[in-house]
Design a protein around this motif. Sequence first.
Motif, PDB file in Angstrom:
ATOM      1  N   PRO A  69      14.505  -9.651   4.002  1.00 21.46           N
ATOM      2  CA  PRO A  69      14.246  -8.334   3.425  1.00 21.46           C
ATOM      3  C   PRO A  69      13.225  -7.569   4.264  1.00 21.46           C
ATOM      4  O   PRO A  69      12.299  -8.159   4.797  1.00 21.46           O
ATOM      5  N   GLY A  71      11.002  -3.687   4.454  1.00 24.33           N
ATOM      6  CA  GLY A  71      10.670  -2.362   3.948  1.00 24.33           C
ATOM      7  C   GLY A  71      10.409  -1.452   5.135  1.00 24.33           C
ATOM      8  O   GLY A  71      11.321  -1.079   5.876  1.00 24.33           O
ATOM      9  N   GLY A  72       9.130  -1.145   5.361  1.00 24.04           N
ATOM     10  CA  GLY A  72       8.782  -0.300   6.511  1.00 24.04           C
ATOM     11  C   GLY A  72       8.767  -1.068   7.817  1.00 24.04           C
ATOM     12  O   GLY A  72       8.712  -0.472   8.891  1.00 24.04           O
ATOM     13  N   GLY A  73       8.774  -2.394   7.741  1.00 19.47           N
ATOM     14  CA  GLY A  73       8.720  -3.209   8.959  1.00 19.47           C
ATOM     15  C   GLY A  73       7.386  -3.064   9.674  1.00 19.47           C
ATOM     16  O   GLY A  73       7.292  -3.207  10.889  1.00 19.47           O
ATOM     17  N   LEU A  74       6.323  -2.819   8.910  1.00 19.21           N
ATOM     18  CA  LEU A  74       5.016  -2.528   9.518  1.00 19.21           C
ATOM     19  C   LEU A  74       4.010  -3.647   9.337  1.00 19.21           C
ATOM     20  O   LEU A  74       2.805  -3.469   9.533  1.00 19.21           O
ATOM     21  N   VAL A  75       4.496  -4.831   8.974  1.00 12.97           N
ATOM     22  CA  VAL A  75       3.565  -5.920   8.656  1.00 12.97           C
ATOM     23  C   VAL A  75       2.855  -6.448   9.909  1.00 12.97           C
ATOM     24  O   VAL A  75       1.801  -7.035   9.837  1.00 12.97           O
ATOM     25  N   ASP A 135      -4.138   1.420   4.141  1.00 11.16           N
ATOM     26  CA  ASP A 135      -4.337   2.283   5.309  1.00 11.16           C
ATOM     27  C   ASP A 135      -3.191   2.175   6.307  1.00 11.16           C
ATOM     28  O   ASP A 135      -3.290   2.661   7.437  1.00 11.16           O
ATOM     29  N   THR A 141       6.305   0.331   2.612  1.00  9.42           N
ATOM     30  CA  THR A 141       6.884   0.440   1.266  1.00  9.42           C
ATOM     31  C   THR A 141       6.000  -0.244   0.213  1.00  9.42           C
ATOM     32  O   THR A 141       5.206  -1.137   0.521  1.00  9.42           O
ATOM     33  N   ASN A 145       4.546  -4.187   0.592  1.00  7.73           N
ATOM     34  CA  ASN A 145       3.099  -4.394   0.510  1.00  7.73           C
ATOM     35  C   ASN A 145       2.716  -5.418  -0.558  1.00  7.73           C
ATOM     36  O   ASN A 145       1.851  -6.270  -0.326  1.00  7.73           O
ATOM     37  N   SER A 151      -3.618  -4.665   0.126  1.00  9.59           N
ATOM     38  CA  SER A 151      -4.766  -4.074  -0.575  1.00  9.59           C
ATOM     39  C   SER A 151      -4.959  -2.646  -0.068  1.00  9.59           C
ATOM     40  O   SER A 151      -4.385  -2.258   0.951  1.00  9.59           O
ATOM     41  N   ASN A 207       6.222 -13.408   1.031  1.00 10.83           N
ATOM     42  CA  ASN A 207       6.827 -12.854   2.258  1.00 10.83           C
ATOM     43  C   ASN A 207       8.355 -12.765   2.185  1.00 10.83           C
ATOM     44  O   ASN A 207       9.050 -13.001   3.179  1.00 10.83           O
ATOM     45  N   ILE A 213      12.995  -8.143  -3.953  1.00 13.10           N
ATOM     46  CA  ILE A 213      12.457  -7.247  -4.986  1.00 13.10           C
ATOM     47  C   ILE A 213      13.250  -5.942  -4.907  1.00 13.10           C
ATOM     48  O   ILE A 213      13.380  -5.347  -3.824  1.00 13.10           O
ATOM     49  N   TYR A 340      -3.218  -7.673  13.852  1.00 10.03           N
ATOM     50  CA  TYR A 340      -4.537  -8.106  13.409  1.00 10.03           C
ATOM     51  C   TYR A 340      -4.437  -9.320  12.508  1.00 10.03           C
ATOM     52  O   TYR A 340      -3.450  -9.522  11.820  1.00 10.03           O
TER      53      TYR A 340
END
Length: 462
Positions: A69, A71-75, A135, A141, A145, A151, A207, A213, A340
């Motif tokens: 799955p 979402g934004g693929g920004l993890v 941030d 998404t 998140n 957070s 994860n 979801i 990070y």
Amino acid sequence: MERTEIIVQLKAIVGDAYVSDAPEDLFIYSRDQGVQEPHLPDGVVMPGSASEVVSIIRFAGRENIPVVPMGGGLVLSGLTVPLKGGLVLDMKRMNRILEVNESSHYAVVEAGTSQGMLDAYLRKHHPQLKHSLPDAPPAATIAGNIAIHGSGHLSQSEGGFHSEMVTGLEVVLPTGELVKLGSCSTVPAWFSRAPLPDLAGLFLGWNGTTGVITKVGIKLFPRPKYHDVLVYMTEDIDLAPMVLGRVIGTSMAEDINYALAPKPDYLRGFQMTVVNFTANTEEELAFKRKTLRSVMKDLYETRDSGFMPVPPNMKAGFLEAPQKALSKFADVRKGGGFEYVGAIMPIERIPDACRAGMEITARHGITYSLGARIIGRGNAAMFFFAYPFNRVDMDEVERVKKALEETNETALALGGIPWKTEVQGQQAILRQMEPGTYALMKRIRAVLDPAGIMNPGNWEVA
Ligand SMILES: Cc1cc2nc3c(=O)[nH]c(=O)nc-3n(C[C@H](O)[C@H](O)[C@H](O)COP(=O)(O)OP(=O)(O)OC[C@H]3O[C@@H](n4cnc5c(N)ncnc54)[C@H](O)[C@@H]3O)c2cc1C
């Protein structure tokens, strides 16, 4: 089953426009902005509804095809990279905001709804309410998140991690059943997970390895009219827990962030504690400002520290949510590489984490931003060791990779736990985990996902 036949079957579920195995699409979905190795998926599919997700998962289960799955693929840590091939399930089409309950302060959204969409919707239609924003870039998404225990800017004041702000979930299990969790399972409202047994936890922080979801109930909070910021500066790293403790103790800050970076030059060596606070009247704002300043009085009189006058352009940046400064910093090396280690740790470990971050980055010759966001009125901090890099500079990529590995180990050694960590970090956590907990995780995975199709490779309990 041959890939061409898989694509035909998926097109029959979602329509021709929403499935692809074109090489250029597979290339994009095979990687993220971090240092993790790319892995090509066999296809990408974008469902438009929960029932389409059910059909896709049932099909994947029958054919033993991994599903990741996204979402934004920004993890940033490779958690949406299909380690074992299969399908990337891109949830972005499922982006409807289904309900905002103004009285009971929650919203119900489809899983692919982005942080930016919900924020813009609330500002326009329910300006008295807001949700807690990470941030991350606004395309992140809501579901992506909470699936990693994210957070954000209300995590200090309004109850902790975003996963703790979830009031209900709709989930497609790896075996293809659609389930509702929380009050929405029993009555037609999404106000709370209690008093029922809390099954939502089976999908928060996992994860995407235990299910997809499809809907989220998320808490909303009042949006006070006035907003201001104070910035406390010190050169003394060991002062951080005391400064933070004083601010937390007032119960007056909305968001508390701590930061330390080698740039700009005039700030090198200083640590900033950025305290955002809000109020409904100017008098209340002034009272909070005065109280926040007064609890520091003996510190700035006796220790090398003090409040920094914040120039208007800098202030505008501190007042925004999400804070764009981190996104700008992410590309400071140009070339779009950024990852990070976010370590969830006790506040008293912040000074040691700062020292460790500076030591690791100096040894590997890379730049950094270090800092922390306070979670849940001081129960913990999300300490970030952020390393930007130029993706075409392979030597720099390798140095950042090594630095991240060492940072994960250091975070654990400091008594923290790497958050949203890549596979190597997950394995380091699992090695250190109490055996009973590990065995329970393994049993849960086996019960929920007997075919092992959900984001395999992640949280892999052997
Ligand atoms: C500059 C910058 C700043 C950031 N600041 C923050 C911050 O302040 N706070 C914070 O929490 N994060 C932050 N992040 C990290 C990250 O971008 C966010 O946590 C983001 O919300 C992740 O959401 P996403 O939609 O991009 O998730 P994705 O990357 O798409 O997915 C994350 C994980 O969730 C799973 N997943 C996604 N959707 C579903 C679903 N529908 N069902 C089941 N599993 C799913 C995926 O498989 C993956 O394991 C930051 C990132 C950047 C680049």
